[in-house]
Motif scaffolding. Structure first.
Motif, PDB file in Angstrom:
ATOM      1  N   LEU A   1       0.864   4.112  -2.817  1.00  0.00           N
ATOM      2  CA  LEU A   1       0.597   5.504  -2.442  1.00  0.00           C
ATOM      3  C   LEU A   1       1.678   6.436  -2.981  1.00  0.00           C
TER       4      LEU A   1
ATOM      5  N   ALA B   1      -2.403   0.840  -9.347  1.00  0.00           N
ATOM      6  CA  ALA B   1      -2.225   1.059  -7.915  1.00  0.00           C
ATOM      7  C   ALA B   1      -2.676  -0.166  -7.120  1.00  0.00           C
TER       8      ALA B   1
ATOM      9  N   THR C   1      -0.381  -2.696  -4.739  1.00  0.00           N
ATOM     10  CA  THR C   1      -0.746  -2.993  -3.358  1.00  0.00           C
ATOM     11  C   THR C   1      -0.733  -4.494  -3.081  1.00  0.00           C
TER      12      THR C   1
ATOM     13  N   CYS D   1       1.298   6.852  -6.734  1.00  0.00           N
ATOM     14  CA  CYS D   1       0.202   7.750  -7.102  1.00  0.00           C
ATOM     15  C   CYS D   1       0.558   9.210  -6.851  1.00  0.00           C
ATOM     16  N   LEU D   2       1.318   9.469  -5.787  1.00  0.00           N
ATOM     17  CA  LEU D   2       1.680  10.843  -5.458  1.00  0.00           C
ATOM     18  C   LEU D   2       2.813  11.380  -6.319  1.00  0.00           C
TER      19      LEU D   2
ATOM     20  N   PHE E   1       0.829  -1.206   0.000  1.00  0.00           N
ATOM     21  CA  PHE E   1       0.000   0.000   0.000  1.00  0.00           C
ATOM     22  C   PHE E   1       0.864   1.257   0.000  1.00  0.00           C
TER      23      PHE E   1
END
Length: 225
Positions: A35, A48, A52, A38-39, A31
């Motif tokens: 994250l 994504a 994960t 994505c950022l 995860f």
């Protein structure tokens, strides 16, 4: 010192607590990787979700085949089939997939602290590099397309303008367009002063008969590996 939580080299006697601990750490680290991905730039939900779950899936496989050579060879062949049926991605996506698999490999071997440590380090480094201007072309690097009529000899026709306004100008491609009645010239240029870009375009317009001119950001190299 980074040590494995497993008491022996074989996972034949894997306890419930060890199994759930490895699985939980794999999911949390997966995860975190998703994250950060994505950022750090454009992303998709499906990728994504894949990031994960991938460390947990790899961790389960590695835990089950640990110490079994035959099972390891079979799993390697299965991974090869999955790879050849997948769509080629960008270099960033391939790197993140290997990152997630490395985390799953570490947790599958029981090295949970080491997996968490290098996940934090690599995630921070990836976020900083993606958010910074590292590796990006300069604003002065431009991709220039000029349309000229077929009766205009394009050989050196804009050399004096390039010498005046640019520090580098390279003709990359010549393409016929409009059923052969026009030429489309593609240049890679570096403008000396970005404030002079409009003057350069205006002078080119006077020379190409006010036909289409496109000046934009320099194209980046193909990212697929």
């Amino acid at each position: 010192m980074f040590t494995s939580i497993f008491n022996s080299a074989s996972t034949a006697a894997l306890s419930i607590q060890e199994g759930f601990l490895c699985l939980g750490v794999s999911i949390i680290l997966g995860f975190l990787i998703a994250l950060v991905y994505c950022l750090s730039g454009p992303s998709s939900k499906s990728f994504a979700v894949t990031l994960t779950l991938l460390p947990a899936l790899v961790q389960i496989v590695i835990t089950m085949v640990n110490g079994n050579l035959g099972a390891g060879v079979a799993v390697m062949g299965a991974f090869g089939l999955v790879r050849f049926r997948s769509v080629p991605g960008s270099s960033k996506e391939i790197c993140v997939v290997f990152f997630a698999m490395a985390v799953g490999l570490a947790t599958g071997m029981g090295h949970l602290v080491f997996a968490a440590f290098f996940t934090l380090v690599i995630s921070a480094l990836m976020f900083i590099l993606c958010r910074s201007s590292f590796g990006e072309p300069s604003d002065k690097e431009k991709h220039l397309k000029i349309t000229i009529p077929e009766d205009l000899d394009y050989t050196g026709v804009f050399d004096d303008l390039f010498y005046k306004y640019t520090s580098k100008a390279k003709l990359d491609r010549v393409k016929t367009t409009n059923m052969g009645s026009m030429y489309e010239l593609t240049y890679q240029i570096r403008i000396k002063d970005i404030r002079q870009e409009k003057k350069l375009i205006d002078e080119i317009r006077c020379r190409n008969g006010n036909l289409t001119i496109v000046c934009g950001k320099a194209q980046e190299n193909r990212e697929e590996l």
